[in-house]
Design an enzyme around this catalytic site. Structure first.
Site, mmCIF file in Angstrom:
data_model
loop_
_atom_site.group_PDB
_atom_site.id
_atom_site.type_symbol
_atom_site.label_atom_id
_atom_site.label_comp_id
_atom_site.label_asym_id
_atom_site.label_seq_id
_atom_site.Cartn_x
_atom_site.Cartn_y
_atom_site.Cartn_z
ATOM 1 N N CYS A 149 0.806 -1.223 0.000
ATOM 2 C CA CYS A 149 0.000 0.000 0.000
ATOM 3 C C CYS A 149 0.842 1.277 0.000
ATOM 4 C CB CYS A 149 -0.987 -0.053 1.160
ATOM 5 S SG CYS A 149 -2.366 1.070 0.940
ATOM 6 N N HIS B 161 -3.418 -5.616 2.343
ATOM 7 C CA HIS B 161 -3.021 -5.771 3.749
ATOM 8 C C HIS B 161 -3.630 -7.078 4.245
ATOM 9 C CE1 HIS B 161 -1.923 -1.464 4.303
ATOM 10 N NE2 HIS B 161 -2.951 -1.192 3.528
HETATM 11 N N1 GLN Z 1 -2.070 6.910 2.518
HETATM 12 C C1 GLN Z 1 -2.168 6.062 1.366
HETATM 13 C C2 GLN Z 1 -3.539 6.090 0.740
HETATM 14 O O1 GLN Z 1 -4.501 6.434 1.372
HETATM 15 C C3 GLN Z 1 -1.778 4.648 1.745
HETATM 16 C C4 GLN Z 1 -2.728 4.009 2.715
HETATM 17 C C5 GLN Z 1 -2.287 2.667 3.199
HETATM 18 O O2 GLN Z 1 -1.097 2.346 3.251
HETATM 19 N N2 GLN Z 1 -3.244 1.885 3.646
HETATM 20 O O3 GLN Z 1 -3.670 5.731 -0.437
#
Ligand code: GLN
Length: 244
Positions: A94, A195
């Site tokens: 992510c 995740h």
């Molecule tokens: N901040 C980033 C987004 O919202 C990554 C979020 C995350 O790692 N879950 O796309």
């Protein structure tokens, strides 16, 4: 005895939705095979001996967490891309995936530079956050090819021409919700929005990374099989009931 050193980048700030569980899964699967596994945690300013690393991991983070580490990470671009070009396996989840690409433009408009290993550009999209379970079909030679996980991101990633995706989405949004791609693969580096933790529920992907780590040191990609009944039960439950 095989030795496995995992470089875990920014565990303090980049650790959403149990991303650290990916490192635990890699360590356990190495130990169950009798390997000597260790983790080097790297925070901003720390020096990394990339020549000693067998595998690298970076998890996800909120925009502000990414902003804290982006400059430090981009300062490592040269040494990291050299290690990745030498076949170092890496998993980036992510927010970490976004910063392994060219750049990430956050919700507030600021642009964070990535290290550019993946030819991908990410912008926080206008359509709110993409949240829910994901089922995807991997482009990697995994048996079975199904990957399961959980996504929560505002960023929408566009792979540039020639950049291979990790998978095709069957349920969920993936990179951007338009072209059906999920994540990216380049060399032995895997980027993904999944995740979960990802690797405990996808033991075939964990072993793909471990096999590449072993191959790089010994030339032999074969791994001793493990009894993965619980892991596959968790995988099957997620694959069969992709509630959004
Ligand atoms: N901040 C980033 C987004 O919202 C990554 C979020 C995350 O790692 N879950 O796309």
């Amino acid at each position: 005895m095989r030795r496995l050193q995992i470089v875990h980048l920014y565990p303090r700030d980049m650790n959403l939705y149990g991303d650290r569980g990916n490192v635990l899964a890699l360590v356990r699967r190495a130990q169950w095979r009798g390997w000597d596994a260790s983790v080097v945690e790297v925070e901003p300013g720390d020096t990394v001996a990339w020549g000693d690393a067998d595998l690298a991991f970076i998890g996800g983070g909120e925009d502000r967490h990414q902003a804290w580490i982006a400059e430090d990470l981009s300062g490592r671009a040269r040494e990291m891309t050299a290690a990745l070009a030498d076949g170092l396996p890496l998993l980036a989840v992510c927010g970490g995936f976004q910063l392994l690409g060219r750049e990430y433009q956050a919700q507030d408009g600021r642009v964070m530079p990535g290290i550019g290993w993946f030819d991908a550009i990410t912008r926080a999209g206008p359509r709110g956050r993409h949240v829910g379970n994901v089922v995807a079909t991997a482009a990697l030679p995994l048996d079975p090819p199904t990957l399961v996980g959980f996504e929560n991101h505002a960023g929408e990633t566009v792979l540039q021409p020639g950049q291979d995706p990790l998978a095709r989405v069957r349920v969920g949004v993936g990179n951007n919700g338009r072209d059906g791609t999920e994540g990216a693969v380049a060399g032995h580096a895997v980027g993904t929005y999944l995740h979960g933790s990802l690797l405990p529920k996808n033991p075939h992907l964990a072993d793909w990374l471990l096999a590449k780590a072993q191959m790089r040191r010994t030339g032999d990609e074969r791994l001793e099989p493990l009894a993965d009944d619980w892991e596959w039960a968790a995988h099957a439950e997620r694959a069969a009931e992709p509630r959004r």
